[in-house]
Design a protein around this motif. Structure first.
Motif, PDB file in Angstrom:
ATOM      1  N   LEU A  74       0.819  -1.214   0.000  1.00 23.11           N
ATOM      2  CA  LEU A  74       0.000   0.000   0.000  1.00 23.11           C
ATOM      3  C   LEU A  74       0.849   1.258   0.000  1.00 23.11           C
ATOM      4  N   TRP A  75       1.910   1.260   0.809  1.00 23.93           N
ATOM      5  CA  TRP A  75       2.688   2.492   0.963  1.00 23.93           C
ATOM      6  C   TRP A  75       3.745   2.628  -0.130  1.00 23.93           C
ATOM      7  N   PHE A  76       4.493   1.540  -0.345  1.00 20.23           N
ATOM      8  CA  PHE A  76       5.614   1.644  -1.300  1.00 20.23           C
ATOM      9  C   PHE A  76       5.291   1.054  -2.676  1.00 20.23           C
ATOM     10  N   ARG A  77       4.127   0.487  -2.819  1.00 22.93           N
ATOM     11  CA  ARG A  77       3.720  -0.153  -4.083  1.00 22.93           C
ATOM     12  C   ARG A  77       4.882  -0.965  -4.666  1.00 22.93           C
ATOM     13  N   GLY A  78       5.492  -1.733  -3.784  1.00 25.59           N
ATOM     14  CA  GLY A  78       6.709  -2.462  -4.131  1.00 25.59           C
ATOM     15  C   GLY A  78       6.522  -3.463  -5.256  1.00 25.59           C
ATOM     16  N   GLU A  79       7.577  -3.598  -6.043  1.00 23.89           N
ATOM     17  CA  GLU A  79       7.558  -4.553  -7.144  1.00 23.89           C
ATOM     18  C   GLU A  79       8.931  -5.211  -7.179  1.00 23.89           C
ATOM     19  N   VAL A  80       8.965  -6.506  -6.969  1.00 28.70           N
ATOM     20  CA  VAL A  80      10.248  -7.224  -6.973  1.00 28.70           C
ATOM     21  C   VAL A  80      10.248  -8.184  -8.150  1.00 28.70           C
ATOM     22  N   ARG A  81      11.233  -8.006  -9.020  1.00 23.13           N
ATOM     23  CA  ARG A  81      11.289  -8.836 -10.224  1.00 23.13           C
ATOM     24  C   ARG A  81      12.487  -9.786 -10.170  1.00 23.13           C
ATOM     25  N   ILE A 108      12.629  -3.630   3.487  1.00 24.83           N
ATOM     26  CA  ILE A 108      11.295  -4.129   3.859  1.00 24.83           C
ATOM     27  C   ILE A 108      10.668  -4.850   2.668  1.00 24.83           C
ATOM     28  N   VAL A 109      10.713  -4.194   1.506  1.00 26.71           N
ATOM     29  CA  VAL A 109      10.076  -4.764   0.317  1.00 26.71           C
ATOM     30  C   VAL A 109      10.774  -6.069  -0.095  1.00 26.71           C
ATOM     31  N   PHE A 110      12.116  -6.075  -0.058  1.00 27.49           N
ATOM     32  CA  PHE A 110      12.829  -7.260  -0.521  1.00 27.49           C
ATOM     33  C   PHE A 110      12.688  -8.421   0.471  1.00 27.49           C
ATOM     34  N   THR A 111      12.754  -8.120   1.770  1.00 27.65           N
ATOM     35  CA  THR A 111      12.638  -9.183   2.768  1.00 27.65           C
ATOM     36  C   THR A 111      11.268  -9.870   2.669  1.00 27.65           C
ATOM     37  N   LEU A 112      10.229  -9.067   2.482  1.00 25.69           N
ATOM     38  CA  LEU A 112       8.892  -9.638   2.294  1.00 25.69           C
ATOM     39  C   LEU A 112       8.884 -10.558   1.075  1.00 25.69           C
ATOM     40  N   ALA A 113       9.380 -10.023  -0.049  1.00 21.73           N
ATOM     41  CA  ALA A 113       9.311 -10.772  -1.306  1.00 21.73           C
ATOM     42  C   ALA A 113      10.101 -12.075  -1.211  1.00 21.73           C
TER      43      ALA A 113
ATOM     44  N   GLY B  47      -2.501 -36.858  -2.947  1.00 26.10           N
ATOM     45  CA  GLY B  47      -1.151 -36.804  -2.380  1.00 26.10           C
ATOM     46  C   GLY B  47      -0.134 -36.108  -3.260  1.00 26.10           C
ATOM     47  N   ALA B  48      -0.519 -35.719  -4.493  1.00 31.14           N
ATOM     48  CA  ALA B  48       0.422 -34.984  -5.360  1.00 31.14           C
ATOM     49  C   ALA B  48       0.734 -33.640  -4.718  1.00 31.14           C
ATOM     50  N   ARG B  49       1.985 -33.196  -4.859  1.00 28.42           N
ATOM     51  CA  ARG B  49       2.386 -31.919  -4.251  1.00 28.42           C
ATOM     52  C   ARG B  49       2.886 -30.961  -5.306  1.00 28.42           C
ATOM     53  N   TYR B  50       2.496 -29.725  -5.155  1.00 33.66           N
ATOM     54  CA  TYR B  50       2.924 -28.685  -6.098  1.00 33.66           C
ATOM     55  C   TYR B  50       3.494 -27.506  -5.333  1.00 33.66           C
ATOM     56  N   ARG B  51       4.474 -26.855  -5.974  1.00 36.63           N
ATOM     57  CA  ARG B  51       4.936 -25.580  -5.420  1.00 36.63           C
ATOM     58  C   ARG B  51       4.256 -24.496  -6.241  1.00 36.63           C
ATOM     59  N   MET B  52       3.450 -23.692  -5.602  1.00 36.10           N
ATOM     60  CA  MET B  52       2.709 -22.674  -6.337  1.00 36.10           C
ATOM     61  C   MET B  52       2.937 -21.276  -5.761  1.00 36.10           C
ATOM     62  N   LEU B  53       2.841 -20.289  -6.641  1.00 40.17           N
ATOM     63  CA  LEU B  53       2.940 -18.894  -6.201  1.00 40.17           C
ATOM     64  C   LEU B  53       1.863 -18.088  -6.902  1.00 40.17           C
ATOM     65  N   PHE B  54       1.390 -17.084  -6.183  1.00 38.59           N
ATOM     66  CA  PHE B  54       0.272 -16.285  -6.657  1.00 38.59           C
ATOM     67  C   PHE B  54       0.649 -14.823  -6.393  1.00 38.59           C
ATOM     68  N   ARG B  55       0.687 -13.981  -7.435  1.00 38.19           N
ATOM     69  CA  ARG B  55       1.100 -12.591  -7.212  1.00 38.19           C
ATOM     70  C   ARG B  55      -0.067 -11.781  -6.681  1.00 38.19           C
ATOM     71  N   ILE B  56       0.162 -11.186  -5.526  1.00 38.38           N
ATOM     72  CA  ILE B  56      -0.885 -10.346  -4.952  1.00 38.38           C
ATOM     73  C   ILE B  56      -0.195  -9.162  -4.280  1.00 38.38           C
ATOM     74  N   GLY B  57      -0.487  -7.966  -4.735  1.00 35.61           N
ATOM     75  CA  GLY B  57       0.200  -6.781  -4.207  1.00 35.61           C
ATOM     76  C   GLY B  57       1.686  -6.885  -4.481  1.00 35.61           C
ATOM     77  N   SER B  58       2.488  -6.636  -3.443  1.00 34.92           N
ATOM     78  CA  SER B  58       3.935  -6.577  -3.618  1.00 34.92           C
ATOM     79  C   SER B  58       4.620  -7.929  -3.553  1.00 34.92           C
ATOM     80  N   ALA B  59       3.876  -8.986  -3.364  1.00 38.79           N
ATOM     81  CA  ALA B  59       4.557 -10.262  -3.114  1.00 38.79           C
ATOM     82  C   ALA B  59       3.958 -11.388  -3.933  1.00 38.79           C
ATOM     83  N   GLU B  60       4.777 -12.398  -4.138  1.00 40.95           N
ATOM     84  CA  GLU B  60       4.264 -13.639  -4.697  1.00 40.95           C
ATOM     85  C   GLU B  60       4.097 -14.574  -3.512  1.00 40.95           C
ATOM     86  N   VAL B  61       2.850 -14.883  -3.171  1.00 36.55           N
ATOM     87  CA  VAL B  61       2.602 -15.706  -1.993  1.00 36.55           C
ATOM     88  C   VAL B  61       2.163 -17.096  -2.430  1.00 36.55           C
TER      89      VAL B  61
END
Lengths: 312, 161
Positions: A74-81, A108-113, B47-61
């Motif tokens: 929200l604050w930094f609109r971070g984008e890590v590629r 902060i942004v990189f540690t999260l990512a 029992g199959a396992r996958y590693r998945m990531l989903f981009r949401i906001g600043s992170a891929e979770v």
């Protein structure tokens, strides 16, 4: 939260400094100011924790990720590629350029990512300036995997097979004036290259932009720091001066500031195997020049993408 | 926090199942998903396992997930092993017209993250829902296009024989 790299200053770095007698010269001894500064220095140095990699707490990190996600998104609109460039396992030295004064939004942004991409189960440490870890309110950083910057601590982290993030420019780079915001400046510190060679681990460059737009940084205040002998007592070569919220004129940035919501973009580059690329007995200067040029070129490209300061 | 999206696909249930159950095709229709790879020897099934990531906001979770229900061709459910807590489910049912009703459900969160965790889940909610809606629409497009191609191929084969 200025973090620092292993600058090849083993004698004054990390917890080793706890054995030194700070400020013990005739010019400050005796004067009230001198005694006060010496007292603060002793307090600060006695608080510097010994590196204990076990202090990193994956459950703690996991529970704090939503908070970091809110800040970063929200604050930094971070984008890590390019996090896919980091090898999936094994020790790796992540080398970043550092910005944003003591609030270091890029960290902060990189540690999260990193923690969400690889999972909190992957050991990930960050080197930080001794003073950062000795601040009472920042003790929880150790649970995030932050350890005091010293060659010993860095080696220990890599030997354990972890990923380690260093900012060779440290306090010098993080307080550069805002008009140098898009400049990579490690101040010729090459300890991190020696470390990568000794441990035989790849270097992954991490280039970030936007951090130096979170306040108006005016000067590092190097002369002021030297005049107050902060370099001898606290290993601080700078006493930065900036215009920042809520202080307006912010000298020292010791209490931090409210960073402007500048967009932070971070590019992670492909790993560099130093011996494969520079031969079995590589030259430190050659690697340093290559790496900083590569990071500078990436930073220039990121700067070209940016339309407006802060907004991004 | 829960999110859900559904649609009707004009195709037999088996054709839809073939695509949703194939880990190699997930990236071709799942919106927001940046990684979905088989994590051990078993590619599909319980029992199959996958590693998945989903981009949401600043992170891929995301993280490691495991298939906990595999009822071909009706139900496929998974739960998280590491990373963000999640439970997901594909629910396929035949409709009276010969098509398939498709529903995807996702419950997610980070246990123990308190008020800020709750807030992050709420703020991410609309984006997650939007990704799921896009995903089922993309799945519908993909399956129906394959149906068209199969029917065209069958017609061509009939003409030449």
């Amino acid at each position: 939260m200025a973090k620092t790299g292993v600058a090849g200053t083993a004698s004054t770095n990390g917890h080793l400094a706890t054995t030194e007698e700070p400020g013990g010269d005739g010019r400050t001894r005796g004067s009230l100011l001198g005694r006060a500064l010496r007292g603060i220095a002793q307090q600060a140095q006695s608080r510097i924790p010994r590196a204990d990699l076990d202090e990193r707490d994956p459950d703690f990190i996991r529970e704090r990720l939503p908070m970091m996600w809110l800040m970063a998104s929200l604050w930094f609109r971070g984008e890590v590629r390019g996090l896919g460039n980091v090898p999936d396992s094994g020790p790796v030295l992540l080398v970043g350029n550092h910005s944003g004064g003591n609030m270091t939004p890029d960290t902060i942004v990189f540690t999260l990512a990193f923690n969400t991409y690889f999972g909190v189960e992957r050991a990930f440490y960050q080197l930080a300036h001794n003073l950062v870890l000795s601040m009472p309110q920042l003790g929880s950083l150790r649970k995030f995997g932050t350890v005091a910057a010293s060659p010993d601590n860095a080696s220990k982290a890599l030997e354990s097979g972890a990923a380690l993030l260093v900012y060779p420019g440290g306090d010098y780079e993080v307080h550069r004036p805002s008009w140098q915001r898009n400049r990579v400046d490690f101040g010729r510190r090459k300890g991190f290259i020696r470390l990568a060679l000794e441990q035989d681990v790849p270097i992954v460059p991490v280039v970030s932009i936007g951090g130096q737009e979170t306040a108006l940084f005016l000067s590092r205040g190097e002369r002021l720091a030297s005049l107050l002998r902060l370099d001898r007592m606290f290993r601080l070569k700078v006493l930065p001066i900036s215009l920042a919220l809520p202080w307006v004129l912010n000298i020292g940035d010791m209490l931090g500031h409210i960073p402007l919501p500048a967009k932070i973009t971070i590019e992670t580059l492909p790993p560099i195997d130093l011996r494969a690329q520079f031969g079995p007995d590589p030259d430190l200067d050659e690697i340093y020049d290559h790496l900083t040029q590569l990071m500078q070129d990436t930073l220039d490209a990121l700067a070209l993408e940016r339309r407006l300061p802060v907004i991004g | 926090m829960r999110a859900c999206a559904r649609t009707i696909v004009s195709a037999p249930i088996e054709s839809v199942w073939t695509i949703v159950a194939d880990p190699e095709r997930v990236l071709s229709f799942m919106s927001g998903v940046t990684r979905w790879e088989v994590a051990d020897d078993q590619a599909t099934g319980l029992g199959a396992r996958y590693r998945m990531l989903f981009r949401i906001g600043s992170a891929e979770v995301g993280g490691l997930i495991e298939v906990v229900e595999w009822d071909e061709p009706r139900e496929l459910a998974w739960t998280s092993v590491t990373g963000v807590d999640q439970r997901g489910r594909w629910r396929l049912r035949e409709t009276s017209g010969g098509g398939t009703s498709v529903e995807i459900r996702l419950a997610y969160g980070v246990a123990g993250s308190g008020l800020l965790g709750w807030l992050a889940e709420r703020l991410a909610g609309p984006r997650v829902s939007s990704h799921l809606r896009t995903s089922v629409q993309q799945l519908k497009g993909l399956v129906e296009q394959e149906q068209l191609r199969e029917r065209a191929a069958a017609r061509r084969a009939a003409r030449t024989s």
